[in-house]
Scaffold this active site. Sequence first.
Site, mmCIF file in Angstrom:
data_model
loop_
_atom_site.group_PDB
_atom_site.id
_atom_site.type_symbol
_atom_site.label_atom_id
_atom_site.label_comp_id
_atom_site.label_asym_id
_atom_site.label_seq_id
_atom_site.Cartn_x
_atom_site.Cartn_y
_atom_site.Cartn_z
ATOM 1 N N LYS A 279 0.966 -1.482 0.304
ATOM 2 C CA LYS A 279 0.183 -0.104 -0.342
ATOM 3 C C LYS A 279 0.739 1.439 0.188
ATOM 4 C CE LYS A 279 -1.809 3.078 3.128
ATOM 5 N NZ LYS A 279 -1.702 3.614 2.498
ATOM 6 N N GLU B 207 10.785 1.194 10.311
ATOM 7 C CA GLU B 207 11.558 1.445 9.492
ATOM 8 C C GLU B 207 11.202 2.559 9.956
ATOM 9 O OE1 GLU B 207 13.630 4.720 8.748
ATOM 10 O OE2 GLU B 207 13.029 3.870 6.461
ATOM 11 N N CYS C 275 13.558 10.375 6.394
ATOM 12 C CA CYS C 275 13.380 10.051 8.052
ATOM 13 C C CYS C 275 14.750 10.014 8.743
ATOM 14 C CB CYS C 275 12.866 8.729 8.291
ATOM 15 S SG CYS C 275 14.015 7.553 7.022
ATOM 16 N N GLU D 120 10.679 15.126 15.403
ATOM 17 C CA GLU D 120 10.923 15.273 14.068
ATOM 18 C C GLU D 120 10.542 16.007 13.352
ATOM 19 O OE1 GLU D 120 9.978 11.663 12.228
ATOM 20 O OE2 GLU D 120 12.103 11.693 10.995
#
Lengths: 502, 298
Positions: A194, A268, A302, A399
Site C-alpha cells: 500500500k 523503519e 527520516c 521530527e
Amino acid sequence: MSRYPIELGAPAWDYAPAPESRAVARLDVGMQGRLHIGGEWVDAADGATFATHSPATEEHLADVALAGAVDVDRAVAAARAALPAWSALPGAERAKHLFRLARMLQERAREFAVLETLDNGKPIRETRDFDVPTAAAHLFHHAGWADKLDWAGLGASPRPVGVVGAIIPWNFPLLMLAWKVAPALASGSTIVLKPAETTPLTALRFAELCQQADLPPGVVNVITGAGATGAALVRHPGIDKVAFTGSTAVGKDIQRALAGTGRRLTLELGGKAANIVFADAAIDQAIEGIVDGIFFNQGHVCCAGSRLLVEEPVHDLVVERLKRRLATLRLGDPLDKNTDVGAINSAAQLGRITALADAGEAEGAERWSPDCALPERGHWFPPTIFTGVSQSSRIAQEEIFGPVLSVLTFRTPEEAVTKANNTPYGLSAGIWTEKGSRILWLADRLRAGVVWANTFNRFDPSSPFGGMKDSGFGREGGRQGLLAYLEAASNDATGAGGGIDG
Amino acid sequence: MAERIPVLRTAKLFIGGAFPRSESGRTFEVVAPDGTFLANAALASRKDVRDAVVAARSAQPGWAGATAFNRGQVLHRIAELVEGRRGQFIDELRAHGADEHAAAHEVDATVDRLIWYAGWTDKFAQVAGSVNPVAGPFFNVSVPEPIGVVAIIAPQASALLGLVSVVAPALVAGNTVVVVASQQRPLPAVSLTEVLATSDVPGGVVNVLTGQVAELAPTLAGHLDVDGLDLTGLTGLPGASDAGTDVDATALEAAAAEGVTRVLAAPSVEPDFLRTPRGIERIMTWCDIKTVWHPKGT
C-alpha cells in the site's frame, strides 16, 4: 519571520527555465482508479476513489481507488494463492524475474522520474539521479540473492516468510516500494503493498510494469488508500509479515496491533539525526554535507540531519557559510532541471512544519531563511535555519520532516555524544572531522543505525539501513536486510525464532 | 553428641551487584513438587523491577564498552564457578523434582552452554557483520551492537540450564539483563546470583528477581528503559486456576510497543534447552546492526 537578503558574495546566477517534459508521465492513460490484485486491474469493491494532486501546483493529477476491507481481503487472498508456485520456482528463475523488473524500470526511468516528481513534488534532479536509479539498483541487487539464499546466514534452504504486507511512506514512494518488493520477491515471498495516499501513482505504474514483465499474477499486489486501508492490511490474519516505513506513532500502533499474533514485523520509523561538525573538519565539504543532510528531498527524510551540532569555535563560521550556500539554492518548479528544493508534499505536512517552526521561534531560537520567492500556488516552505536552539526546544526534540535545521553547539566530544544521543530516536548520525580516531570513537558511541562520517545521506542496496531505539527495528539492504524475509528451514525451539528481525 | 544444625541460606534478590531482600519485605514459600518446604524466597515487587532496570541501565555502557575478549573471559569465569558448585546445583535441581541423573546432566550442560557463549563474544560480529561493496568510493561496514537492557522471563521448567540459555546470549554482545527466575523453581537462580557476584561480572550486568511473573512482567514490558523483552518463560507458567498467576502475553507484547521494545514471543512449548542452540540467533535477537560510511579519497 525575519528574512533578509544576504550579502556574502554569493553568486547571483540567472537560469533560464529548463523544465522536463511531463508528457512522458502519461497521466492520461494507465490504470487510474483501479487496484492491482492478482494480476488484474479491479475497482474498489464499493467503487470508492480519491484524488491525488500535484503538491507544486495543487492541480488534480488522477483519481485512484480507495481500497476497503473487502479489497484488502482480496489482495491478501491473491498473494496467498500465488505463494506456493512463486516460492517453489527455482531461485534462478525468480532472479530472472527480478532482473527483468530492474531492467524495465531502467528502460522507463524517465517516465517514472517525471511521474514521481509530479505526484511527490520533489525535484526532477533527485528523482532522475537518485530515486529511480537507486530503486532499480535495489531490484538488481536482490535479484542476485534469489538463487543464493543458502548464504543468507540461516543455513541451507531457508523458507520465505510468506505473504508480506507492506506500508510505505510518501517521501520516497518508488524507492521504498523497491526496498520492500525486492527482498520479498527474492526470498520467494509474495506481497501486498500500500503506497501512501498522497503518492500512489508510481506504485500503480510499477504494477503495470510487473504485468509487462510477465510476473506471475498475485506475486505483487498494489492497493491504494489511506490510513484505514493500511490499518486493515497490517491487521489481516492472512499476512505473515508486516514491513512498515513511516512515523513512530503509526509504527507503535502496528506493533501493538500485532501483539500476540506471532507475525513478523520490521519498522523503519522517524528520526532526529545529529550532524556533528568539529572545528578541524573540512568546512566547505561539511557545508555541502549539511545542506544535503537536511535540504535533500525538502527534509522529508527520516534520516535527515536535522540537528546540527557545531563545535563552539567554528559555530559562527559554519552558520555564515551555510547561509551563503542556502542563498544559492533554487526553490521552485520540481520539473525544472535546475531546481534544488521542491514542494512540500501536502498541505497537512506544510501545516506541521509551519507549526513546529513557529514553536521554535516562540521558544526563543533565531530563525533565518534565504530571500527566495515562494510560488503562489502549491505547498512551499523555504529552507530555514534556527540558531540559538536549546536542547529542550521542540525543534531540537521533535521530527519536523521538513527543510528546517536546528543549530546547537558543543565543546567536547563527550558533550557531542551526549547531545546527539539525547533523543528517543536512533536512525542516523553524521560526523565531520579530519581525525580518524575521533570518527571511530564517535561511531562506537552514537546510538544510531547508520553513521555517516564526512558524508551524509548515502544509500546503497548492499548497505543495511535501519534504526535503533524508537526509530524501529530490522534492516533493509544487504544480507542483513534479507533476513527479515526468510525463516530457517528447521525452526527448532531453542533458536530465537519469530518476532524480531535482526 | 547432638546432631549439628545446618545454617540455612537466605534467598535474596540480586540487583546492582548487591543482595537486597525485596523492598516490599515480602517472601513466598518455595516448595518441592511433593509440597515439602524448601525455602522462603524474596517476593519481588514492581519497585524492585524498577530498581533492577536502573541498575541494568547504569551498568550497560561499561559492559558494552568492555572488550569482546574480556566479556568472553567473564562468561568463562561464570562457567568455572558453576562447575565448582556442581553439587549445590544438582541438589537444588533435585529438590525441584529432577532425578539425580537428569540434574547432573543439566548442570553439565549449563557449564557447557556458558563456555559455548563465552567463545562467541569475539566471533559473532564477524559472522553477523559485513563490509559492504557499495557502488561508490566509500568504506562501508556493518556491525552488530547491543540494544541495551533486556528483560527476560526465564524458562519455568528448565530452572538452571534454561535460565543460562536465555541470559548468556543477551550478555554476549554487551546487553545487561533483568531476569525473573522460574516462578516455582527459583533456587538454582538464587545460587547462580552467588556465582555471578564472584565471577567478575560487573554489578548490574545481571539482575535476578524471584517472585510472581504476573506481578512483575507488566512493569518490565511497559518500562521505557527496557529495550528488549524475552517472554520465553511465559510458557508453562502455573495455570490460571492458581489465582494471581494469570498472565496475558498479548497485553505484555502490546505494552512493549510504547517503547518500540524488541519482543521475543513466548514459544508454544518450552524449548528443549539440552539441544545446542542454532547458531547466533539468540545473540542477534538482542542486537541492532550499525552501518558506518566514510569516503575514500586522497
